[in-house]
Design a protein around this motif. Structure first.
Motif, PDB file in Angstrom:
ATOM      1  N   LEU A 182       5.173  -1.636 -14.421  1.00  0.00           N
ATOM      2  CA  LEU A 182       4.102  -2.552 -13.678  1.00  0.00           C
ATOM      3  C   LEU A 182       4.721  -3.501 -12.507  1.00  0.00           C
ATOM      4  O   LEU A 182       4.317  -3.560 -11.451  1.00  0.00           O
ATOM      5  CB  LEU A 182       3.188  -3.234 -14.642  1.00  0.00           C
ATOM      6  N   GLU A 183       5.626  -4.164 -13.170  1.00  0.00           N
ATOM      7  CA  GLU A 183       6.398  -5.078 -12.302  1.00  0.00           C
ATOM      8  C   GLU A 183       7.213  -4.573 -11.231  1.00  0.00           C
ATOM      9  O   GLU A 183       7.104  -5.104  -9.990  1.00  0.00           O
ATOM     10  CB  GLU A 183       7.315  -6.076 -13.241  1.00  0.00           C
ATOM     11  N   ASP A 184       8.074  -3.498 -11.524  1.00  0.00           N
ATOM     12  CA  ASP A 184       8.681  -2.943 -10.512  1.00  0.00           C
ATOM     13  C   ASP A 184       7.749  -2.206  -9.395  1.00  0.00           C
ATOM     14  O   ASP A 184       8.086  -2.359  -8.471  1.00  0.00           O
ATOM     15  CB  ASP A 184       9.505  -1.809 -11.182  1.00  0.00           C
ATOM     16  N   TYR A 185       6.682  -1.592  -9.908  1.00  0.00           N
ATOM     17  CA  TYR A 185       5.777  -1.051  -9.074  1.00  0.00           C
ATOM     18  C   TYR A 185       5.067  -2.045  -8.045  1.00  0.00           C
ATOM     19  O   TYR A 185       4.800  -2.044  -6.715  1.00  0.00           O
ATOM     20  CB  TYR A 185       4.528  -0.235  -9.738  1.00  0.00           C
ATOM     21  N   ALA A 186       4.652  -3.085  -8.399  1.00  0.00           N
ATOM     22  CA  ALA A 186       3.937  -4.269  -7.719  1.00  0.00           C
ATOM     23  C   ALA A 186       5.005  -4.900  -6.724  1.00  0.00           C
ATOM     24  O   ALA A 186       4.826  -5.021  -5.511  1.00  0.00           O
ATOM     25  CB  ALA A 186       3.531  -5.394  -8.642  1.00  0.00           C
ATOM     26  N   LEU A 187       6.224  -4.992  -7.180  1.00  0.00           N
ATOM     27  CA  LEU A 187       7.313  -5.652  -6.198  1.00  0.00           C
ATOM     28  C   LEU A 187       7.623  -4.538  -5.098  1.00  0.00           C
ATOM     29  O   LEU A 187       7.747  -4.893  -3.788  1.00  0.00           O
ATOM     30  CB  LEU A 187       8.552  -5.755  -6.761  1.00  0.00           C
ATOM     31  N   TRP A 238     -12.914  18.023 -18.876  1.00  0.00           N
ATOM     32  CA  TRP A 238     -13.225  17.862 -17.692  1.00  0.00           C
ATOM     33  C   TRP A 238     -11.817  17.653 -16.871  1.00  0.00           C
ATOM     34  O   TRP A 238     -10.980  16.847 -17.228  1.00  0.00           O
ATOM     35  CB  TRP A 238     -13.980  16.236 -17.463  1.00  0.00           C
ATOM     36  N   GLN A 239     -11.314  18.746 -15.985  1.00  0.00           N
ATOM     37  CA  GLN A 239      -9.868  18.577 -15.545  1.00  0.00           C
ATOM     38  C   GLN A 239     -10.213  18.036 -14.242  1.00  0.00           C
ATOM     39  O   GLN A 239     -11.113  18.190 -13.243  1.00  0.00           O
ATOM     40  CB  GLN A 239      -9.593  20.143 -15.103  1.00  0.00           C
ATOM     41  N   ILE A 240      -9.163  17.090 -13.807  1.00  0.00           N
ATOM     42  CA  ILE A 240      -9.081  16.185 -12.630  1.00  0.00           C
ATOM     43  C   ILE A 240      -7.736  16.565 -11.930  1.00  0.00           C
ATOM     44  O   ILE A 240      -7.012  17.408 -12.502  1.00  0.00           O
ATOM     45  CB  ILE A 240      -9.205  14.800 -12.828  1.00  0.00           C
ATOM     46  N   LEU A 241      -7.571  15.963 -10.765  1.00  0.00           N
ATOM     47  CA  LEU A 241      -6.190  15.853 -10.052  1.00  0.00           C
ATOM     48  C   LEU A 241      -5.314  14.628 -10.530  1.00  0.00           C
ATOM     49  O   LEU A 241      -6.103  13.835 -10.923  1.00  0.00           O
ATOM     50  CB  LEU A 241      -6.526  16.172  -8.605  1.00  0.00           C
ATOM     51  N   PRO A 242      -4.218  14.550 -10.089  1.00  0.00           N
ATOM     52  CA  PRO A 242      -3.535  13.079 -10.414  1.00  0.00           C
ATOM     53  C   PRO A 242      -4.447  12.040  -9.805  1.00  0.00           C
ATOM     54  O   PRO A 242      -4.995  12.140  -8.721  1.00  0.00           O
ATOM     55  CB  PRO A 242      -2.196  13.458  -9.456  1.00  0.00           C
ATOM     56  N   ILE A 243      -4.092  10.940 -10.717  1.00  0.00           N
ATOM     57  CA  ILE A 243      -5.035   9.770 -10.265  1.00  0.00           C
ATOM     58  C   ILE A 243      -4.304   8.713  -9.919  1.00  0.00           C
ATOM     59  O   ILE A 243      -4.531   7.494  -9.577  1.00  0.00           O
ATOM     60  CB  ILE A 243      -5.878   9.292 -11.368  1.00  0.00           C
ATOM     61  N   ALA A 302       0.924   4.315 -11.966  1.00  0.00           N
ATOM     62  CA  ALA A 302       0.015   3.652 -11.430  1.00  0.00           C
ATOM     63  C   ALA A 302      -1.318   3.974 -11.224  1.00  0.00           C
ATOM     64  O   ALA A 302      -1.374   5.497 -11.048  1.00  0.00           O
ATOM     65  CB  ALA A 302       0.291   2.982 -10.311  1.00  0.00           C
ATOM     66  N   GLY A 303      -2.496   3.641 -11.244  1.00  0.00           N
ATOM     67  CA  GLY A 303      -3.750   4.316 -10.748  1.00  0.00           C
ATOM     68  C   GLY A 303      -4.126   3.991  -9.250  1.00  0.00           C
ATOM     69  O   GLY A 303      -3.597   2.889  -8.820  1.00  0.00           O
ATOM     70  N   ASN A 304      -5.052   4.933  -8.715  1.00  0.00           N
ATOM     71  CA  ASN A 304      -5.339   4.705  -7.420  1.00  0.00           C
ATOM     72  C   ASN A 304      -6.281   3.552  -7.141  1.00  0.00           C
ATOM     73  O   ASN A 304      -7.646   3.808  -7.665  1.00  0.00           O
ATOM     74  CB  ASN A 304      -6.202   6.214  -6.962  1.00  0.00           C
ATOM     75  N   TYR A 333      -0.604  14.531  -5.056  1.00  0.00           N
ATOM     76  CA  TYR A 333       0.779  14.862  -5.573  1.00  0.00           C
ATOM     77  C   TYR A 333       2.010  14.357  -4.740  1.00  0.00           C
ATOM     78  O   TYR A 333       3.070  14.457  -5.207  1.00  0.00           O
ATOM     79  CB  TYR A 333       0.947  16.292  -5.393  1.00  0.00           C
ATOM     80  N   GLN A 334       1.651  13.132  -3.958  1.00  0.00           N
ATOM     81  CA  GLN A 334       2.719  12.259  -3.265  1.00  0.00           C
ATOM     82  C   GLN A 334       2.192  11.096  -3.622  1.00  0.00           C
ATOM     83  O   GLN A 334       1.719  10.295  -2.732  1.00  0.00           O
ATOM     84  CB  GLN A 334       2.668  12.626  -1.737  1.00  0.00           C
ATOM     85  N   SER A 335       2.709  10.390  -4.685  1.00  0.00           N
ATOM     86  CA  SER A 335       2.099   9.073  -5.259  1.00  0.00           C
ATOM     87  C   SER A 335       3.249   7.974  -5.028  1.00  0.00           C
ATOM     88  O   SER A 335       4.312   8.436  -5.266  1.00  0.00           O
ATOM     89  CB  SER A 335       1.441   9.122  -6.527  1.00  0.00           C
ATOM     90  N   PHE A 336       2.748   6.686  -4.820  1.00  0.00           N
ATOM     91  CA  PHE A 336       3.668   5.684  -4.925  1.00  0.00           C
ATOM     92  C   PHE A 336       4.428   5.411  -6.160  1.00  0.00           C
ATOM     93  O   PHE A 336       5.219   4.687  -6.383  1.00  0.00           O
ATOM     94  CB  PHE A 336       3.108   4.341  -4.258  1.00  0.00           C
ATOM     95  N   SER A 337       3.735   5.989  -7.526  1.00  0.00           N
ATOM     96  CA  SER A 337       4.107   5.714  -8.850  1.00  0.00           C
ATOM     97  C   SER A 337       3.696   6.671  -9.620  1.00  0.00           C
ATOM     98  O   SER A 337       2.379   7.406  -9.416  1.00  0.00           O
ATOM     99  CB  SER A 337       3.607   4.421  -9.274  1.00  0.00           C
ATOM    100  N   ALA A 338       4.575   7.247 -10.625  1.00  0.00           N
ATOM    101  CA  ALA A 338       4.059   8.168 -11.650  1.00  0.00           C
ATOM    102  C   ALA A 338       3.244   7.553 -12.701  1.00  0.00           C
ATOM    103  O   ALA A 338       2.657   8.196 -13.694  1.00  0.00           O
ATOM    104  CB  ALA A 338       5.482   8.695 -12.098  1.00  0.00           C
TER     105      ALA A 338
END
Length: 490
Positions: A133-138, A41-46, A63-65, A56-61
């Motif tokens: 995680l901590e950097d992403y959340a901040l 099952w191939q998906i796109l970035p999550i 994190a999950g959506n 392909y323009q995500s707030f984090s490499a």
């Protein structure tokens, strides 16, 4: 090992919450794949989507959506009450504006319950994912405080991570930081359960990671030294593609470009960490724009189009060697589409990774490469088309009559049978892996196109409204067995 799979984005799944989620419909799709004798099952970035709602323009490499979190599963786990689960809405195209307004309100209720008495599973998750995680959340908490302004528009002290400003923000935004961490716990709890179920059914997940991070991301904010910036978090050069027959002005992506000498000096530590994470959540990883590791197109920041760029040398074999040391030599698909120089071909060969073949390109007179099926080799992955292509039915309706005639001559079919003939050509060819988009199995037209590159406004919205029947699963299984791509019977 010959095998096949289906390309189906998570957001395209049916379901009652305005977008595909990791809930019952995802599990039902796994069941469909298993009945259809599919291996992948191939998906796109999550990742969480940012500008233009593009995965392909995500707030984090890492994190999950949050949009993919299923409310029903939160209720089953006790994080929501049944009356807090929204009423079902009819399945239609994704309305990202509605999701943006609704999701945080409901997820906040679940997060509050979790954070009132954090579980051991939550504290273990935070400890294991502390490297991002901590950097992403901040970052997300600050972004919300700044009215969702992009990183480039933040106040200097916050944008450049002045220590006193960050320390104050951690205190001021502690509750918001905890909320974003809790949401990631919900996402990965549900994701890991889906992956375990899929693997138990013999279905392997093919993930997709963009080569570049977003200019509005925690990755750039946390590690500006790894990118081409001026020292004040302003980009000096950005990514894209040069002009070609498909885009007269090229493609201006605007992503930060890597400072490859810095990565090499650190033995590609950030990339090793990124790939270790990706291979832990996927069974196979497709790396988008793989040719950018050999050489990349560099455009001065501030340019309005991609026409003024130039090529720069990338890390090439040094990167490949670092990945082999870190991951072994399998489990990667190299997206090698576009203009390929002898140097790119040599790098791909040295990597051992399979490249991609696109059946539509074989018959498109604008495409300079040779994608005719008789030229394929085993170590490749063949598609009728990707998320960036129109569906096979859409191609038949919009390609030049000469191109359609050529395809029908080559595939020995009438125009009305072209989609099925393309699918059969993919499944019958020598490529080890064949991936067919779900919309092509359903013979859907251009309305099911997922993305049109260099456009905005109607991308990443298609959802499955056609029921997936056992009759279709059995038809797919029949062709999969016929062309020797079915997994061995247990």
């Amino acid at each position: 090992m010959r095998a096949s799979g289906i390309l189906m984005p998570v957001f395209s799944l049916p379901g009652p919450f305005g977008i595909g989620t990791l809930g019952a419909e995802a599990f039902a799709f796994v069941d469909f794949l298993a009945r259809a004798r599919q291996t992948y099952w191939q998906i796109l970035p999550i990742g969480p989507t940012g500008y233009g709602d593009s995965p392909y323009q995500s707030f984090s490499a890492f994190a999950g959506n949050p949009y993919f979190i299923d409310y029903r599963l939160l209720a089953e786990d006790g994080w929501l009450t049944s009356d807090e689960v929204p009423a079902p809405v009819p399945v239609g195209t994704v309305d990202y504006g509605a999701l943006y307004n609704e999701r945080p309100v409901i997820l906040k209720r679940a997060a509050d319950r979790l954070l009132a008495e954090p579980s051991k599973a939550y504290t273990d998750f935070c400890a294991a994912q502390d490297f991002w995680l901590e950097d992403y959340a901040l970052f997300m908490a600050l972004k919300a405080e700044q009215g969702q302004a992009g990183l480039a528009d933040w106040p200097d002290a916050l944008r450049t991570r002045e220590p006193s400003a960050l320390a104050a923000a951690r205190v001021r935004l502690a509750d918001a930081v905890d909320y974003y961490k809790a949401v990631q716990f919900f996402f990965y709890t549900q994701w890991n359960a889906l992956k375990a179920y899929a693997n138990g059914k013999g279905v392997r997940l093919v993930g997709d990671i963009p080569i570049y991070v977003s200019p509005d991301s925690s990755d750039l904010w946390t590690h500006p030294e790894l990118f081409q910036t001026d020292g004040q978090m302003h980009l000096t050069q950005v990514a894209g593609c040069p002009p070609d027959a498909f885009a007269a002005d090229g493609q201006l992506w605007g992503n930060p470009l890597y400072d490859w000498p810095r990565h090499e000096a650190e033995h590609f530590a950030w990339w090793k960490q990124r790939m270790k994470h990706a291979t832990s959540i996927y069974d196979v990883v497709r790396i988008d724009h793989f040719r950018g590791f050999e050489s990349y197109y560099s455009i001065p920041a501030g340019n309005k189009t991609a026409a003024g760029g130039h090529w720069e040398k990338g890390p090439d074999r040094d990167f490949i060697n670092a990945m082999h040391e870190n991951l072994g030599e399998g489990g990667i698909i190299a997206e090698d589409l576009g203009y390929l120089t002898p140097e790119v071909k040599a790098m791909l060969s040295a990597s051992g990774y399979p490249g991609m073949k696109i059946m539509q390109f074989a018959f498109d007179s604008r495409e300079s490469g040779n994608y005719l099926p008789h030229t394929y080799h085993r170590n490749s992955v063949v598609y009728t088309g990707t998320h960036d292509n129109v569906t096979a039915e859409g191609w038949r309706a919009t390609a030049s009559p000469e191109d359609v005639h050529y395809a029908c001559r080559y595939l020995r079919c009438a125009p009305k049978d072209l989609t099925e003939a393309m699918i059969a050509a993919c499944l019958s060819c020598v490529s080890d892996m064949a991936i067919i988009p779900m919309a092509d199995w359903l013979h859907l037209g251009a309305e099911a196109r997922i993305n049109t590159p260099s456009t905005q406004g109607s991308n990443w919205q298609w959802r499955l409204t056609t029921p997936l029947t056992s009759l279709l699963a059995d038809h797919i299984a029949d062709l999969t067995v016929l062309y020797d791509r079915a997994p061995a019977a247990e």
